[in-house]
Design a protein around this motif. Structure first.
Motif, short mmCIF file in Angstrom:
data_model
loop_
_atom_site.label_atom_id
_atom_site.label_comp_id
_atom_site.label_asym_id
_atom_site.label_seq_id
_atom_site.Cartn_x
_atom_site.Cartn_y
_atom_site.Cartn_z
N LEU A 1 47.74 33.90 -0.59
CA LEU A 1 48.22 32.98 -1.50
C LEU A 1 47.81 33.03 -3.05
CD1 LEU A 1 48.15 29.93 0.98
CD2 LEU A 1 50.25 31.37 0.27
N ARG B 1 54.83 27.37 4.67
CA ARG B 1 54.59 28.74 4.37
C ARG B 1 55.00 29.76 5.54
NH1 ARG B 1 53.81 26.75 0.01
NH2 ARG B 1 51.79 26.67 -1.22
N LEU C 1 53.72 31.96 -2.82
CA LEU C 1 55.25 32.25 -2.02
C LEU C 1 56.49 31.56 -2.60
CD1 LEU C 1 54.03 31.53 1.42
CD2 LEU C 1 54.49 33.59 0.54
#
Length: 254
Positions: free
Chosen positions: A219, A176, A224
């Motif tokens: 998130l 991430r 992503l």
């Protein structure tokens, strides 16, 4: 449909049954890191739960089960074939008659009730002379089915220990962070006032809780995963890859 032993790697991750299975799934996804995959569940309820769990953690996942209207099913499959969808969480409605030529991986979230279903599910990958990978989450209660599968079809299923939850979180965090940095390097502009807020947060005594909340919100609203990265993977035609050392290679069982 059949499992071509020369083109498809069959692997099983031995999971701790005291750990929630969705959490084990995340560990396996981080270890395998497939460009895209169909995740097979035994029930419609599980497809809904698994999809919600993955999306909450920033994965680009969508469900496909018999409750989905035909038009919606076609739309979902269209995105999958176009490389715009990374994970398709499905019941066995998706195991037959679906041809996604580039699909590098199928994941058996649960061992199927009938070993023949394993063949139909796994037959979604390794098509058109491409390499494929079939990954199964296996608990203690699934060992009999695994042995039956090997005996009936002569499959050599390689066993790994699933990464621990801590290892998976570290892999997830690194990926991430890397993705966010790539967005910044690509020219993503962050307003100066947000940087000021960030500096204030970093000096706050409750910084961990505040940042955790922001990550959770981000998130949940903006996964992503993106299609450009998957398109790049497909264009390279790399096929499936075994877990690499820098992602925390799982331990193979002897």
């Amino acid at each position: 449909d059949r499992v071509d032993v020369e083109r498809i790697d069959n692997v099983a991750y031995m999971i701790d049954t005291t750990v929630p299975r969705p959490r084990s799934l995340v560990s396996v996804l981080e270890a395998e890191d497939p460009a895209c995959a169909i995740i097979f569940c035994n029930t419609k309820v599980d497809t809904e739960m698994v999809t919600a769990y993955l999306r909450r953690r920033g994965y680009n996942a969508v469900l496909l089960n018999s409750d989905l209207p035909q038009k919606k099913r076609e739309e979902v499959m269209g995105r999958m074939k176009a490389g715009e969808q990374r994970f398709l969480v499905a019941t066995d409605i998706a195991a037959r008659g679906i041809d996604i030529s580039f699909l590098p991986c199928v994941i058996h979230y649960e061992f199927p009730h009938d070993v023949e279903l394993y063949i139909h599910r796994t037959g979604r990958t390794g098509r058109v002379d491409r390499k494929g990978r079939a990954v199964t989450l296996v608990g203690r209660a699934d060992l009999h089915g695994l042995q039956k599968l090997s005996y009936k079809y002569g499959l050599d299923v390689v066993r790994y220990e699933a990464p621990s939850h801590e290892e998976a979180l570290k892999m997830l965090s690194h990926r991430r962070i890397r993705k966010i940095k790539e967005m910044l390097e690509a020219g993503k502009v962050v307003p100066e006032e947000f940087r000021t807020i960030a500096r204030e947060i970093l000096t706050d005594p409750d910084v961990e809780s505040v940042v955790s909340f922001l990550v959770d919100e981000y998130l949940a609203k903006a996964p992503l995963e993106d299609s450009k990265e998957r398109d790049r993977d497909r264009s390279r035609d790399r096929g499936p890859k075994p877990p690499s050392g820098d992602r925390g290679r799982p331990r193979r069982r002897r």
